[in-house]
Design a protein around this motif. Structure first.
Motif, PDB file in Angstrom:
ATOM      1  N   LYS A  54       0.829  -1.220   0.000  1.00 43.64           N
ATOM      2  CA  LYS A  54       0.000   0.000   0.000  1.00 43.64           C
ATOM      3  C   LYS A  54       0.859   1.265   0.000  1.00 43.64           C
ATOM      4  O   LYS A  54       0.713   2.150   0.844  1.00 43.64           O
ATOM      5  CB  LYS A  54      -0.961   0.016   1.193  1.00 43.64           C
ATOM      6  CG  LYS A  54      -2.001  -1.067   1.168  1.00 43.64           C
ATOM      7  CD  LYS A  54      -3.019  -0.862   2.296  1.00 43.64           C
ATOM      8  CE  LYS A  54      -4.084  -1.938   2.291  1.00 43.64           C
ATOM      9  NZ  LYS A  54      -3.571  -3.230   2.739  1.00 43.64           N
ATOM     10  N   GLN A  59       0.721   3.233  -6.706  1.00 45.24           N
ATOM     11  CA  GLN A  59      -0.613   3.349  -7.282  1.00 45.24           C
ATOM     12  C   GLN A  59      -0.640   4.328  -8.449  1.00 45.24           C
ATOM     13  O   GLN A  59      -1.521   4.272  -9.293  1.00 45.24           O
ATOM     14  CB  GLN A  59      -1.606   3.714  -6.176  1.00 45.24           C
ATOM     15  CG  GLN A  59      -2.096   5.126  -6.143  1.00 45.24           C
ATOM     16  CD  GLN A  59      -3.372   5.285  -6.922  1.00 45.24           C
ATOM     17  OE1 GLN A  59      -4.180   4.383  -7.010  1.00 45.24           O
ATOM     18  NE2 GLN A  59      -3.562   6.458  -7.489  1.00 45.24           N
ATOM     19  N   TYR A  64      -4.994   0.886  -7.696  1.00 46.86           N
ATOM     20  CA  TYR A  64      -5.100  -0.134  -6.654  1.00 46.86           C
ATOM     21  C   TYR A  64      -5.993  -1.301  -7.047  1.00 46.86           C
ATOM     22  O   TYR A  64      -5.689  -2.457  -6.728  1.00 46.86           O
ATOM     23  CB  TYR A  64      -5.617   0.511  -5.360  1.00 46.86           C
ATOM     24  CG  TYR A  64      -5.415  -0.389  -4.157  1.00 46.86           C
ATOM     25  CD1 TYR A  64      -4.146  -0.551  -3.599  1.00 46.86           C
ATOM     26  CD2 TYR A  64      -6.481  -1.083  -3.599  1.00 46.86           C
ATOM     27  CE1 TYR A  64      -3.952  -1.374  -2.516  1.00 46.86           C
ATOM     28  CE2 TYR A  64      -6.288  -1.915  -2.509  1.00 46.86           C
ATOM     29  CZ  TYR A  64      -5.027  -2.051  -1.971  1.00 46.86           C
ATOM     30  OH  TYR A  64      -4.835  -2.890  -0.899  1.00 46.86           O
ATOM     31  N   TYR A 290      -5.716   6.872  -2.998  1.00 45.67           N
ATOM     32  CA  TYR A 290      -5.631   5.765  -3.928  1.00 45.67           C
ATOM     33  C   TYR A 290      -6.803   5.823  -4.915  1.00 45.67           C
ATOM     34  O   TYR A 290      -7.807   6.470  -4.668  1.00 45.67           O
ATOM     35  CB  TYR A 290      -5.669   4.427  -3.188  1.00 45.67           C
ATOM     36  CG  TYR A 290      -4.477   4.198  -2.284  1.00 45.67           C
ATOM     37  CD1 TYR A 290      -3.356   3.513  -2.744  1.00 45.67           C
ATOM     38  CD2 TYR A 290      -4.476   4.675  -0.970  1.00 45.67           C
ATOM     39  CE1 TYR A 290      -2.259   3.301  -1.919  1.00 45.67           C
ATOM     40  CE2 TYR A 290      -3.386   4.463  -0.146  1.00 45.67           C
ATOM     41  CZ  TYR A 290      -2.280   3.778  -0.622  1.00 45.67           C
ATOM     42  OH  TYR A 290      -1.193   3.580   0.207  1.00 45.67           O
TER      43      TYR A 290
END
Length: 421
Positions: A54, A59, A64, A290
């Motif tokens: 993460k 991203q 994502y 994201y």
């Protein structure tokens, strides 16, 4: 995105395999296939660890939801590669080392836990069996999610030890050694960085929380340095006793120019059912932003939001209002009740402000209707001229995409983020 996937899951393991192929004096066809699968499995495991870290900069290369999809596809490949490798070694009479047994145990245990955590059509019966045992840990989304991630970390580490024990690294070109140890060190370093970074992520106070039927409207402080785009989402960790420590994703309801952060949360599962215990002043940690659910420039735009899926659409519409130069667009919002139509007055103001923005609202308690082909045909002129941004449950999304296809809309003009598989 294409370069990242090709390098991480294709080019790097292929180069490593070629080094192995030309450095080794063995090889029958079955050996060549076996080592091909083993090399790819190692790098795909590392790729899955990296995608699970993460990290926002990743991203930007790979949105994502696409990362999740690729993670699942790679996992299916790993589920095939590792058993194949083990079977070849066993039936060829090779000595099975301790690391091999550990690898096999991790593979079987982690694979089963993954199937208990994420229900699939093929292995859904495993989740059903686990739930019948009535073991609390096997019903906890957060515990299973953590176990799943630690499984991949452990699998990558033990697999490198296994490769070292097998002597494969001893006789290869020095560049090949770097390609074994380097990516492992890099990925594990980024994983450690993600954990250290987590300690410094912004913590904000809840300003207000309002329940509207089964939907919670939560307003929070906005850190000065926090940036996001309308349509994106963040990961949230509630720092209050009684809440799990795991993080959960929710879309931004507010628009980026707002002085506060706002999210909409629907009461659906174990975690969201506890939202009612939150009060103003409670602290939340945020990781973001994201997602790529926002339109490109120079597009005729049509937003379609259903249920909790209206949240990013409302954020996008508010963003147009805040810009003071609304983009010509269509928007369709479908909810169960009037109360669940968040920012209804602001949406009406946007429509009044821009003659080129048309917003249609379906409220089931009032209209007794959902999205239909006739409804869209009534309000959309020249359907093929629009790009459609769709956010809804998988079932509604499937129905809407089918309708749009029947209206002559190409799949390349339909955009959505897919988090259900």
């Amino acid at each position: 995105m294409t370069i990242l996937l090709a390098g991480l899951y294709g080019l790097l393991p292929l180069v490593q395999y070629l080094f192995l192929l030309f450095s080794t004096p063995f090889w029958e066809a079955i050996d060549a296939i076996n080592y091909f699968m083993s090399v790819f499995a190692f790098y795909w495991i590392l790729g899955n660890v990296l995608l699970g870290a993460k990290l926002p900069f990743l991203q930007k290369l790979l949105p994502y939801d696409k990362a999740i999809q690729w993670h699942i596809l790679a996992s299916i490949g790993i589920l095939f590669y590792i058993p194949f490798h083990g079977a070849i070694k066993i039936f060829s009479g090779y000595w099975i080392t301790a690391s091999s047994w550990i690898l096999l145990g991790l593979f079987l245990g982690g694979g089963i836990l993954s199937m208990v955590w994420v229900r699939t059509k093929l292995f859904g019966f495993i989740q059903d069996i686990a739930h019948k045992w009535n073991i609390k840990a096997l019903k906890s989304y957060d515990i299973l999610k953590l176990a799943h991630y630690l499984f991949f970390i452990s699998l990558a580490s033990v697999m490198l030890i296994h490769v070292r024990e097998a002597g494969v690294i001893d006789f290869v070109h020095p560049v090949s050694r770097v390609l074994w140890y380097g990516p492992y060190a890099l990925v594990m370093g980024l994983w450690v960085y993600s954990k250290v970074r987590w300690l410094f992520l912004p913590k904000v106070k809840i300003v207000s929380i309002e329940k509207k039927k089964s939907l919670y409207h939560i307003k929070m402080e906005k850190p000065k340095s926090f940036r996001y785009k309308a349509g994106q989402f963040g990961f949230y960790q509630i720092l209050k006793k009684g809440f799990p420590r795991e993080v959960h994703p929710f879309s931004f309801l507010s628009e980026p120019q707002s002085d506060h952060l706002e999210i909409g949360v629907k009461e659906l599962g174990d975690f969201t059912s506890k939202i009612s215990k939150l009060v103003p002043g409670d602290i939340i940690r945020i990781n973001g932003s994201y997602g790529a659910f926002f339109p490109k420039k120079n597009q005729n735009i049509c937003y379609i939001g259903s249920g909790i899926g209206i949240v990013p659409v409302v954020s996008l519409l508010q963003n147009e209002l805040a810009k003071d130069i609304p983009v010509p667009s269509l928007a369709f919002l479908s909810v169960q009740s009037q109360e669940e139509l968040l920012y209804s007055e602001e949406i009406d103001e946007l429509e009044r402000k821009s003659e080129e923005t048309r917003i249609y609202k379906l409220i089931y308690e009032r209209d007794k209707s959902y999205f239909t082909k006739e409804y869209f045909e009534q309000h959309i002129d020249s359907p093929s001229h629009y790009h459609y941004y769709l956010c809804s449950s998988p079932l509604v999304r499937k129905i809407v995409i089918k309708i749009l296809n029947q209206m002559g809309v190409k799949n390349s003009h339909i955009h959505f983020e897919n988090f259900a598989f």
